[in-house]
Design a protein around this motif. Structure first.
Motif, PDB file in Angstrom:
ATOM      1  N   ARG A   1      67.756   4.960 -14.948  1.00  0.00           N
ATOM      2  CA  ARG A   1      67.446   4.585 -13.557  1.00  0.00           C
ATOM      3  C   ARG A   1      67.028   3.119 -13.450  1.00  0.00           C
ATOM      4  O   ARG A   1      67.224   2.473 -12.443  1.00  0.00           O
ATOM      5  N   GLN A   2      66.439   2.635 -14.531  1.00  0.00           N
ATOM      6  CA  GLN A   2      65.924   1.264 -14.546  1.00  0.00           C
ATOM      7  C   GLN A   2      67.028   0.224 -14.711  1.00  0.00           C
ATOM      8  O   GLN A   2      66.794  -0.959 -14.483  1.00  0.00           O
ATOM      9  N   LEU A   3      68.197   0.667 -15.159  1.00  0.00           N
ATOM     10  CA  LEU A   3      69.246  -0.289 -15.538  1.00  0.00           C
ATOM     11  C   LEU A   3      69.540  -1.358 -14.478  1.00  0.00           C
ATOM     12  O   LEU A   3      69.614  -2.541 -14.812  1.00  0.00           O
ATOM     13  N   PRO A   4      69.687  -0.959 -13.206  1.00  0.00           N
ATOM     14  CA  PRO A   4      70.023  -1.987 -12.208  1.00  0.00           C
ATOM     15  C   PRO A   4      68.979  -3.098 -12.115  1.00  0.00           C
ATOM     16  O   PRO A   4      69.313  -4.238 -11.773  1.00  0.00           O
ATOM     17  N   ASN A   5      67.728  -2.771 -12.469  1.00  0.00           N
ATOM     18  CA  ASN A   5      66.673  -3.791 -12.365  1.00  0.00           C
ATOM     19  C   ASN A   5      66.492  -4.611 -13.637  1.00  0.00           C
ATOM     20  O   ASN A   5      65.738  -5.575 -13.668  1.00  0.00           O
ATOM     21  N   LEU A   6      67.125  -4.190 -14.707  1.00  0.00           N
ATOM     22  CA  LEU A   6      66.918  -4.874 -15.986  1.00  0.00           C
ATOM     23  C   LEU A   6      67.700  -6.175 -16.089  1.00  0.00           C
ATOM     24  O   LEU A   6      67.242  -7.156 -16.679  1.00  0.00           O
ATOM     25  N   GLN A   7      68.863  -6.161 -15.514  1.00  0.00           N
ATOM     26  CA  GLN A   7      69.753  -7.328 -15.565  1.00  0.00           C
ATOM     27  C   GLN A   7      69.002  -8.604 -15.175  1.00  0.00           C
ATOM     28  O   GLN A   7      68.349  -8.647 -14.143  1.00  0.00           O
ATOM     29  N   GLY A   8      69.068  -9.623 -16.032  1.00  0.00           N
ATOM     30  CA  GLY A   8      68.449 -10.912 -15.713  1.00  0.00           C
ATOM     31  C   GLY A   8      66.959 -10.984 -16.023  1.00  0.00           C
ATOM     32  O   GLY A   8      66.360 -12.052 -15.980  1.00  0.00           O
ATOM     33  N   ARG A   9      66.346  -9.828 -16.353  1.00  0.00           N
ATOM     34  CA  ARG A   9      64.899  -9.862 -16.626  1.00  0.00           C
ATOM     35  C   ARG A   9      64.607 -10.456 -17.999  1.00  0.00           C
ATOM     36  O   ARG A   9      65.397 -10.290 -18.928  1.00  0.00           O
ATOM     37  N   SER A  10      63.480 -11.113 -18.122  1.00  0.00           N
ATOM     38  CA  SER A  10      63.128 -11.713 -19.412  1.00  0.00           C
ATOM     39  C   SER A  10      61.976 -10.956 -20.066  1.00  0.00           C
ATOM     40  O   SER A  10      61.044 -10.514 -19.393  1.00  0.00           O
ATOM     41  N   PHE A  11      62.080 -10.826 -21.367  1.00  0.00           N
ATOM     42  CA  PHE A  11      61.006 -10.246 -22.187  1.00  0.00           C
ATOM     43  C   PHE A  11      60.744 -11.258 -23.291  1.00  0.00           C
ATOM     44  O   PHE A  11      61.554 -11.380 -24.214  1.00  0.00           O
ATOM     45  N   GLY A  12      59.676 -12.003 -23.190  1.00  0.00           N
ATOM     46  CA  GLY A  12      59.429 -13.083 -24.158  1.00  0.00           C
ATOM     47  C   GLY A  12      60.614 -14.033 -24.148  1.00  0.00           C
ATOM     48  O   GLY A  12      61.068 -14.486 -23.096  1.00  0.00           O
TER      49      GLY A  12
ATOM     50  N   THR B   1      60.757  15.375 -23.307  1.00  0.00           N
ATOM     51  CA  THR B   1      60.256  14.000 -23.409  1.00  0.00           C
ATOM     52  C   THR B   1      61.411  13.028 -23.654  1.00  0.00           C
ATOM     53  O   THR B   1      61.521  11.980 -23.020  1.00  0.00           O
ATOM     54  N   ALA B   2      62.280  13.407 -24.583  1.00  0.00           N
ATOM     55  CA  ALA B   2      63.392  12.527 -24.941  1.00  0.00           C
ATOM     56  C   ALA B   2      64.360  12.360 -23.761  1.00  0.00           C
ATOM     57  O   ALA B   2      64.792  11.251 -23.447  1.00  0.00           O
ATOM     58  N   GLU B   3      64.668  13.460 -23.112  1.00  0.00           N
ATOM     59  CA  GLU B   3      65.598  13.403 -21.967  1.00  0.00           C
ATOM     60  C   GLU B   3      64.998  12.567 -20.846  1.00  0.00           C
ATOM     61  O   GLU B   3      65.692  11.781 -20.203  1.00  0.00           O
ATOM     62  N   THR B   4      63.705  12.756 -20.605  1.00  0.00           N
ATOM     63  CA  THR B   4      63.044  11.996 -19.528  1.00  0.00           C
ATOM     64  C   THR B   4      63.084  10.507 -19.841  1.00  0.00           C
ATOM     65  O   THR B   4      63.391   9.686 -18.975  1.00  0.00           O
ATOM     66  N   LEU B   5      62.776  10.169 -21.089  1.00  0.00           N
ATOM     67  CA  LEU B   5      62.783   8.756 -21.473  1.00  0.00           C
ATOM     68  C   LEU B   5      64.154   8.127 -21.180  1.00  0.00           C
ATOM     69  O   LEU B   5      64.258   7.043 -20.605  1.00  0.00           O
ATOM     70  N   MET B   6      65.204   8.835 -21.540  1.00  0.00           N
ATOM     71  CA  MET B   6      66.557   8.298 -21.321  1.00  0.00           C
ATOM     72  C   MET B   6      66.866   8.238 -19.820  1.00  0.00           C
ATOM     73  O   MET B   6      67.477   7.283 -19.341  1.00  0.00           O
ATOM     74  N   ALA B   7      66.434   9.248 -19.092  1.00  0.00           N
ATOM     75  CA  ALA B   7      66.721   9.279 -17.652  1.00  0.00           C
ATOM     76  C   ALA B   7      66.008   8.135 -16.938  1.00  0.00           C
ATOM     77  O   ALA B   7      66.585   7.461 -16.075  1.00  0.00           O
ATOM     78  N   VAL B   8      64.752   7.899 -17.321  1.00  0.00           N
ATOM     79  CA  VAL B   8      63.980   6.813 -16.695  1.00  0.00           C
ATOM     80  C   VAL B   8      64.661   5.475 -17.009  1.00  0.00           C
ATOM     81  O   VAL B   8      64.842   4.629 -16.131  1.00  0.00           O
ATOM     82  N   LEU B   9      65.068   5.320 -18.257  1.00  0.00           N
ATOM     83  CA  LEU B   9      65.727   4.077 -18.670  1.00  0.00           C
ATOM     84  C   LEU B   9      67.030   3.871 -17.881  1.00  0.00           C
ATOM     85  O   LEU B   9      67.335   2.771 -17.418  1.00  0.00           O
TER      86      LEU B   9
END
Ligand code: VG1
Ligand code: CO
Length: 549
Positions: free
Chosen positions: A440-451, A430-438
């Motif tokens: 993979r998501q990195l390129p899409n996170l840049q510039g995104r807003s959360f609140g 579970t822990a490894e998957t969570l980190m792996a998914v995160l």
């Protein structure tokens, strides 16, 4: 009595697959270390990794936890069978991690074996650990621990001397085969080093003034003897200043981790009706520190920044700092001080081994981690009591309380609200998957807003050592929201069971009018964003952390 060489036994063994050292040495349950040949295999792998051991000196000691004494005897006999000329062992098998570092450096040893699982619980059902430090007194760097691991994977034999146990309770020299075992006082060299760095006269005046009270919680771990000697005997603090000062094999059943959650007795005192002016605690092996004022908690990242800003007041550091180092997840409070002092601030992966080269090369003088670790170039380990003495020296010079001094520091530099959330007992997958998914998501996170937060930068932290150019990758995921806030995700490398996900939250507040808010409140929305980014509940079923520090 001198044993003949034919008392050296070469014992056949087979490899264990799980002897890769983590953030700080090899840590396993005591029962794992009690398996036949488990400790022997790892120690032989350490010895085999050394180019030169014939005629060399080795340092040996531990934090006194369950299995310490048995392990000391085994390692002494193995050292004698592996050609070492001399082993310096702390009386009773005791040496704190920083004291071991000090002894290695002072006596020109080729390295040291430290028996500790640090802040992990002890006792028959607890944890045990073995760390190897190199000749500079610091933890073996990654290349060395990887070499030890590789050797442990193909080990076929270990060497041990067939001899009786050595009496390690009496100071002095004993022959073991062709080797000398020198039983040393665990405190003497360390206490002398502390006296050379700090203004003991001034601290003693403060401690005996009757106007200043302190409490040091040794948590029934290794710092007890050091704190009794230095604080009570040499500095004249009233007897009773040190509590839980007797090292116990199971740390009295407590978790020897100096955090508000574990140093319960000290916290009660410091938050009580008539609190002492200064409180501190240390961990199992004496390298961590927690600093408290009356009704006041000093966050470790703030402590590092504060010590850096005030180092000029302390004799051992009066000539100025070459630079400052902090581990990546540690708050960026120290960066602001370094910028003001006009010295570099290095950002390293988690674990003290990454500071070694920077210290050896004279690039940094002070360094620290968010996990209650602070240290300097006086040894090559973090150092709990050293940090306490550093604070005491500053308090003695400034003549003000902890809270007043820290709030003044915030007014000058701004405040970094900081907290770590641990999610324990996750299964590895579970822990490894969570980190792996995160990842993979990195390129899409840049510039995104959360609140209110917009990601300005994010990466999977990799470090290139500026001294030897070695590269260490995948050291935690940074999600940065400009200067104002940051989230770091990382898996722990010191556990002995299921995985722990660490979530580090930091929020910068420049406005002094907003410096007295509760940390929990200040980082609440950031914590929610941190969960949202990794879809914590969906991925792990968790909605809140197991521990908050
Ligand atoms: C933890 C801390 C890290 C520290 C390490 C060893 O590692 O986070 O900062 O250097 O313990 O400290 P991890 O991988 O579990 O986060 V000690 O005093 O326990 O040797
Ligand atoms: Co420790």
């Amino acid at each position: 009595m001198r044993e003949p060489d034919d008392a050296i036994e070469t014992v056949e063994t087979s490899a264990f697959p799980d002897q890769r050292p983590g953030t700080s040495g090899l840590r396993k349950k005591v029962s794992v270390f009690q398996q036949p040949n488990y400790l022997e295999n790892f120690v032989q792998s350490i010895f085999d990794s050394l180019d030169q051991r014939k005629g060399q000196t080795l340092v040996l000691g531990g934090d006194g936890r369950f299995h310490n004494l048995e392990a000391v005897q085994i390692i002494l006999k193995m050292a004698a069978a592996n050609g070492f000329a001399r082993v310096l062992v702390g009386r009773g098998g005791i040496l704190s991690t920083p004291a071991a570092s000090c002894v290695i450096r002072k006596h020109g040893a080729c390295g040291g074996v430290i028996l500790s699982a640090s802040h992990n619980p002890g006792g028959p059902d607890g944890d045990f650990g073995v760390k190897f430090n190199i000749s500079n007194g610091g933890p073996a760097p990654e290349a060395a621990t990887e070499a030890i691991y590789a050797l442990s994977r193909r080990i076929k034999h270990f060497r041990v001397l067939g001899a009786g146990d050595v009496d390690i309770d009496r100071l002095g020299q004993v022959e073991l085969g062709c080797m000398i075992v020198e039983v040393i006082d665990p405190v003497t060299d360390y206490a002398a080093l502390m006296e050379s760095l700090f203004d003991f006269g001034r601290i003693a005046k403060l401690l005996s003034s009757g106007r200043f009270r302190m409490c040091f919680d040794a948590m029934n771990a290794v710092t007890g003897p050091y704190a009794h000697e230095i604080l009570e005997r040499r500095l004249g603090a009233p007897i009773g200043t040190v509590i839980n000062g007797q090292p116990l094999p199971d740390f009295g059943g407590r978790h020897p981790d100096p955090s508000p959650a574990n140093a319960v007795e000290l916290l009660r005192l410091m938050n009580g009706a008539v609190p002492p002016d200064f409180g501190a605690a240390s961990d199992g092996d004496g390298d961590r520190n927690m600093i408290l004022g009356a009704n006041f908690f000093v966050s470790p990242g703030d402590s590092l920044a504060f010590l850096a800003a005030n180092a000029h007041l302390v004799p051992g550091y009066a000539k100025g700092l070459a630079g400052v180092g902090r581990s990546m997840p540690t708050s960026r409070a120290a960066d602001r001080v370094a910028a003001e002092l006009g010295v570099p601030c290095y950002e390293t992966p988690t674990g003290w081994k990454f500071f070694g080269n920077l210290l050896d090369d004279g690039r940094i003088t002070l360094c620290g981690e968010e996990s209650f670790g602070t240290g300097s170039d006086h040894v090559r380990e973090k150092d709990g009591l050293w940090a306490v003495l550093f604070w005491l020296n500053i308090l003695a010079v400034q003549g003000q309380g902890v809270e007043d001094l820290l709030t003044a520091h915030w007014r000058r530099f701004g405040r970094h609200y900081y907290v770590r959330h641990d999610y324990d007992d996750l299964d590895d997958a579970t822990a490894e998957t969570l980190m792996a998914v995160l990842r993979r998501q990195l390129p899409n996170l840049q510039g995104r807003s959360f609140g209110a937060f917009t990601v300005s930068e994010c990466d999977d932290f990799a470090y290139t050592d500026p001294v030897d150019q070695s590269v260490t990758e995948h050291q935690g995921i940074r999600v940065v929201f400009s200067d104002a806030a940051r989230i770091v995700y990382r898996l722990s490398g010191t556990g002995t069971g299921a995985a722990t996900l660490r979530l580090y939250l930091e929020r910068f507040e420049p406005d002094p009018a907003r410096h007295a808010l509760p940390t929990t409140e200040t980082v609440a929305d950031l914590a929610a964003v941190a969960l949202e980014i990794v879809q914590m509940e969906a991925q792990t079923g968790r909605t809140c952390p197991s521990a908050v520090t």
